[in-house]
Write a protein that holds these residues in place. Sequence first.
Motif, PDB file in Angstrom:
ATOM      1  N   GLN A  49     -33.800   5.835 -16.313  1.00 19.94           N
ATOM      2  CA  GLN A  49     -32.213   5.681 -16.312  1.00 19.94           C
ATOM      3  C   GLN A  49     -31.636   7.094 -16.947  1.00 19.94           C
ATOM      4  O   GLN A  49     -32.312   7.519 -18.013  1.00 19.94           O
ATOM      5  N   VAL A  50     -31.032   7.721 -16.144  1.00 20.46           N
ATOM      6  CA  VAL A  50     -30.837   9.007 -16.551  1.00 20.46           C
ATOM      7  C   VAL A  50     -29.487   9.084 -17.579  1.00 20.46           C
ATOM      8  O   VAL A  50     -28.666   8.129 -17.585  1.00 20.46           O
ATOM      9  N   GLN A  51     -29.570   9.827 -18.690  1.00 19.79           N
ATOM     10  CA  GLN A  51     -28.455  10.078 -19.545  1.00 19.79           C
ATOM     11  C   GLN A  51     -28.114  11.491 -19.557  1.00 19.79           C
ATOM     12  O   GLN A  51     -28.745  12.426 -19.518  1.00 19.79           O
ATOM     13  N   LEU A  52     -26.648  11.731 -19.493  1.00 11.29           N
ATOM     14  CA  LEU A  52     -25.946  12.859 -19.435  1.00 11.29           C
ATOM     15  C   LEU A  52     -25.141  13.109 -20.757  1.00 11.29           C
ATOM     16  O   LEU A  52     -24.071  12.214 -21.045  1.00 11.29           O
ATOM     17  N   VAL A  53     -25.316  14.061 -21.557  1.00 11.91           N
ATOM     18  CA  VAL A  53     -24.565  14.339 -22.685  1.00 11.91           C
ATOM     19  C   VAL A  53     -23.899  15.845 -22.399  1.00 11.91           C
ATOM     20  O   VAL A  53     -24.566  17.063 -22.491  1.00 11.91           O
ATOM     21  N   SER A  83     -28.347  17.126  -6.861  1.00  9.31           N
ATOM     22  CA  SER A  83     -27.298  17.882  -7.182  1.00  9.31           C
ATOM     23  C   SER A  83     -26.743  17.467  -8.457  1.00  9.31           C
ATOM     24  O   SER A  83     -26.616  16.225  -8.923  1.00  9.31           O
ATOM     25  N   MET A  84     -25.894  18.230  -8.954  1.00  6.63           N
ATOM     26  CA  MET A  84     -24.995  17.920 -10.390  1.00  6.63           C
ATOM     27  C   MET A  84     -23.861  18.436 -10.055  1.00  6.63           C
ATOM     28  O   MET A  84     -23.421  19.243  -9.189  1.00  6.63           O
ATOM     29  N   GLY A  85     -22.760  17.925 -10.789  1.00  7.74           N
ATOM     30  CA  GLY A  85     -21.223  18.064 -10.422  1.00  7.74           C
ATOM     31  C   GLY A  85     -20.690  18.065 -11.978  1.00  7.74           C
ATOM     32  O   GLY A  85     -20.934  17.429 -12.732  1.00  7.74           O
ATOM     33  N   TRP A  86     -19.385  18.738 -12.144  1.00  6.39           N
ATOM     34  CA  TRP A  86     -18.411  18.717 -12.953  1.00  6.39           C
ATOM     35  C   TRP A  86     -17.138  18.233 -12.414  1.00  6.39           C
ATOM     36  O   TRP A  86     -16.669  18.677 -11.682  1.00  6.39           O
ATOM     37  N   CYS A 133     -19.565  15.541 -16.662  1.00  8.66           N
ATOM     38  CA  CYS A 133     -21.004  15.900 -15.831  1.00  8.66           C
ATOM     39  C   CYS A 133     -21.539  14.635 -15.288  1.00  8.66           C
ATOM     40  O   CYS A 133     -21.151  13.456 -15.678  1.00  8.66           O
ATOM     41  N   ALA A 134     -21.702  14.851 -14.140  1.00  9.89           N
ATOM     42  CA  ALA A 134     -22.256  13.729 -12.996  1.00  9.89           C
ATOM     43  C   ALA A 134     -23.444  14.302 -12.426  1.00  9.89           C
ATOM     44  O   ALA A 134     -23.663  15.374 -12.042  1.00  9.89           O
ATOM     45  N   ARG A 135     -24.237  13.250 -11.948  1.00 10.39           N
ATOM     46  CA  ARG A 135     -25.245  13.469 -11.112  1.00 10.39           C
ATOM     47  C   ARG A 135     -25.295  12.715  -9.732  1.00 10.39           C
ATOM     48  O   ARG A 135     -24.775  11.455  -9.925  1.00 10.39           O
ATOM     49  N   GLY A 160     -23.215   8.919  -9.267  1.00 12.82           N
ATOM     50  CA  GLY A 160     -23.369   7.883  -9.722  1.00 12.82           C
ATOM     51  C   GLY A 160     -23.937   7.704 -11.360  1.00 12.82           C
ATOM     52  O   GLY A 160     -23.814   6.456 -11.680  1.00 12.82           O
ATOM     53  N   ALA A 161     -24.229   8.794 -11.839  1.00 13.20           N
ATOM     54  CA  ALA A 161     -24.477   8.813 -13.190  1.00 13.20           C
ATOM     55  C   ALA A 161     -23.518   9.922 -14.049  1.00 13.20           C
ATOM     56  O   ALA A 161     -23.427  10.986 -13.414  1.00 13.20           O
ATOM     57  N   TRP A 162     -22.653   9.536 -14.885  1.00 14.26           N
ATOM     58  CA  TRP A 162     -21.799  10.217 -15.891  1.00 14.26           C
ATOM     59  C   TRP A 162     -22.027  10.470 -17.128  1.00 14.26           C
ATOM     60  O   TRP A 162     -22.532   9.404 -17.832  1.00 14.26           O
ATOM     61  N   GLY A 163     -21.721  11.463 -17.648  1.00 11.80           N
ATOM     62  CA  GLY A 163     -21.645  11.683 -19.000  1.00 11.80           C
ATOM     63  C   GLY A 163     -20.304  11.221 -20.078  1.00 11.80           C
ATOM     64  O   GLY A 163     -19.390  10.456 -19.013  1.00 11.80           O
ATOM     65  N   GLN A 164     -20.388  11.146 -21.029  1.00  6.45           N
ATOM     66  CA  GLN A 164     -19.334  10.500 -21.883  1.00  6.45           C
ATOM     67  C   GLN A 164     -17.906  11.427 -21.803  1.00  6.45           C
ATOM     68  O   GLN A 164     -16.815  10.973 -22.142  1.00  6.45           O
TER      69      GLN A 164
END
Length: 125
Positions: free
Chosen positions: A1-5, A33-36, A96-98, A113-117
Amino acid sequence: QVQLVESGGGLVQAGGSLRLSCAASGRAFSTYSMGWFRQAPGKEREFVASISWGGGLTYFADAVKGRFTISRDNAKNTVDLQMNSLKPEDTGVYYCARHRSMLTIATRTADFGAWGQGTQVTVSS
């Protein structure tokens, strides 16, 4: 499970600069790929920038082209957003998102599908 900070947000005057950073945990960072994205009060979350898994492709929203740059360091599992010539309308929470899938780049919120706080950016006039 990815975590983004995310980190690096703050208060800045119009015309100033900020650098946001996103640290990712988990495997296979270099294959996504990553996004903001950002969200202003009372508005929907919107795309800001994205970068391909290897860093060779980047996309920017029209509102930030020429002012923002996105970069990544796959050895450190980080993706940065350099924001220059900031305007009051850049104010919002930056996320930030993946991407949901490997080896695919996109600009739509639904594709990530994965987001930071989130980290708050406030630009004063």
